[in-house]
Design a protein around this motif. Structure first.
Motif, PDB file in Angstrom:
ATOM      1  N   THR A 157      -5.087  -2.410  -6.514  1.00 44.79           N
ATOM      2  CA  THR A 157      -5.011  -1.189  -5.712  1.00 44.79           C
ATOM      3  C   THR A 157      -5.745  -1.332  -4.382  1.00 44.79           C
ATOM      4  O   THR A 157      -5.237  -0.916  -3.327  1.00 44.79           O
ATOM      5  N   GLN A 165       0.805  -1.212   0.000  1.00 45.09           N
ATOM      6  CA  GLN A 165       0.000   0.000   0.000  1.00 45.09           C
ATOM      7  C   GLN A 165       0.839   1.264   0.000  1.00 45.09           C
ATOM      8  O   GLN A 165       0.337   2.350  -0.296  1.00 45.09           O
ATOM      9  N   MET A 166       2.113   1.154   0.322  1.00 42.27           N
ATOM     10  CA  MET A 166       2.992   2.323   0.376  1.00 42.27           C
ATOM     11  C   MET A 166       3.638   2.628  -0.965  1.00 42.27           C
ATOM     12  O   MET A 166       4.271   3.681  -1.120  1.00 42.27           O
ATOM     13  N   ILE A 167       3.522   1.750  -1.937  1.00 41.85           N
ATOM     14  CA  ILE A 167       4.153   1.981  -3.238  1.00 41.85           C
ATOM     15  C   ILE A 167       3.346   3.009  -4.010  1.00 41.85           C
ATOM     16  O   ILE A 167       2.136   2.849  -4.190  1.00 41.85           O
ATOM     17  N   PRO A 168       3.960   4.097  -4.487  1.00 40.28           N
ATOM     18  CA  PRO A 168       3.209   5.092  -5.273  1.00 40.28           C
ATOM     19  C   PRO A 168       2.669   4.474  -6.557  1.00 40.28           C
ATOM     20  O   PRO A 168       3.360   3.717  -7.243  1.00 40.28           O
ATOM     21  N   ALA A 169       1.426   4.787  -6.870  1.00 37.21           N
ATOM     22  CA  ALA A 169       0.797   4.205  -8.062  1.00 37.21           C
ATOM     23  C   ALA A 169       1.520   4.625  -9.331  1.00 37.21           C
ATOM     24  O   ALA A 169       1.627   3.852 -10.285  1.00 37.21           O
ATOM     25  N   GLU A 170       2.033   5.861  -9.348  1.00 34.27           N
ATOM     26  CA  GLU A 170       2.703   6.351 -10.554  1.00 34.27           C
ATOM     27  C   GLU A 170       3.958   5.557 -10.888  1.00 34.27           C
ATOM     28  O   GLU A 170       4.371   5.517 -12.049  1.00 34.27           O
ATOM     29  N   ALA A 171       4.569   4.933  -9.871  1.00 34.16           N
ATOM     30  CA  ALA A 171       5.788   4.170 -10.120  1.00 34.16           C
ATOM     31  C   ALA A 171       5.516   2.877 -10.876  1.00 34.16           C
ATOM     32  O   ALA A 171       6.452   2.251 -11.390  1.00 34.16           O
TER      33      ALA A 171
END
Length: 289
Positions: A161, A127-133
């Motif tokens: 997500t 959940q901490m991974i940025p979606a844009e990455a």
């Protein structure tokens, strides 16, 4: 012989409101007004003439209310196609996420195995991974299996997500259901799977509703993934709202506000239908988790 009349008890003194409670109530009302004002402004702007929205002095009340902006939105075929696309994607993502999350929550709550703690930590880290990455890898993944510009492809990304949060939340609900209830059902002749479906699953109803609403809101309001993964011919409603930006001619703010108000209607209806169950689920999850 005269009998003395019993003294009449004095009425209980009314409790005076405490100054601290009054101040807290006033502050809560001010916060509520600040929260409601953007919604009011959206509806107010949607009822005004679009030309009046560009004047320097904003109007807090529409002097001559008009439904022209709503009529323009409802007459646009792309609005209905985008609305249907968002409904399909959101409902499919929620259904798949709930099924997978229930199974994951039961495994993490009821079974003890090596690596269980690592899986729980991994659920939180994801959940901490940025979606844009992940946009490039997600785009190439869908392209490799021919799922670009499709309901299934976008729903799959939305499942990734919302699934970690839903699984983690449902684990708290499963932890709150005593395992003795399942054991009693198994003593009465039910299998372990049957005991889960007959005893535990019905008790998870409030949790399923509250987490399902969360997943629906995330999928319904998501913009960037839909913008990247869908072509211009097929969009969801958040991306469709971008069509009111008319380049050098400016933005049709009346259409934006009317479209935003109409897009909010399905969410409002959903909350009205499940508000009582959702409130129960949120409180129960907070206590049991």
């Amino acid at each position: 012989m005269t009998v003395a009349a019993a003294p009449i008890a004095a009425p209980a003194a009314r409790r005076r409101p405490r100054p601290g409670r009054t101040i807290a109530s006033v502050i809560a009302i001010l916060f509520a007004l600040a929260w409601v004002f953007p919604i009011y402004w959206m509806v107010n702007a949607s009822l005004q003439d679009p030309d009046l929205l560009r004047i320097s002095e904003p109007r807090l009340f529409p002097s001559e209310p008009t439904l022209d902006s709503y009529a323009g939105v409802l007459a646009d075929p792309s609005f209905w196609s985008s609305l249907w696309m968002s409904l399909r994607v959101s409902l499919l993502a929620v259904a798949v996420s709930l099924i997978a999350a229930v199974l994951a929550a039961v495994v993490l709550s009821r079974f003890r195995f090596r690596g269980r703690g690592g899986i729980v930590v991994a659920v939180l880290v994801v959940q901490m991974i940025p979606a844009e990455a992940l946009f490039i890898s997600q785009y190439r993944m869908l392209d490799s299996v021919s799922l670009l510009n499709s309901v299934a492809g976008l729903s799959l990304l939305y499942v990734g997500t919302v699934l970690p949060f839903i699984a983690w939340t449902l684990k708290g609900f499963v932890d709150g259901v005593p395992v003795e209830l399942e054991e009693a059902a198994m003593v009465d002749g039910s299998s372990q799977i049957g005991a889960f479906f007959r005893v535990t699953l019905p008790l998870l109803g409030p949790g399923l509703v509250s987490t399902g609403v969360f997943g629906f809101l995330v999928a319904w309001n998501e913009y960037t993934l839909a913008l990247v993964m869908l072509s211009s011919g097929t969009t969801t409603v958040p991306v469709w709202l971008q069509t009111f930006q008319q380049g050098m001619q400016g933005t049709d703010w009346g259409g934006v506000m009317a479209g935003s108000a109409l897009v909010s209607v399905p969410v409002i209806i959903l909350f009205l239908l499940v508000q009582r169950t959702m409130a129960t689920g949120m409180v129960a999850g907070a206590v049991k988790g």
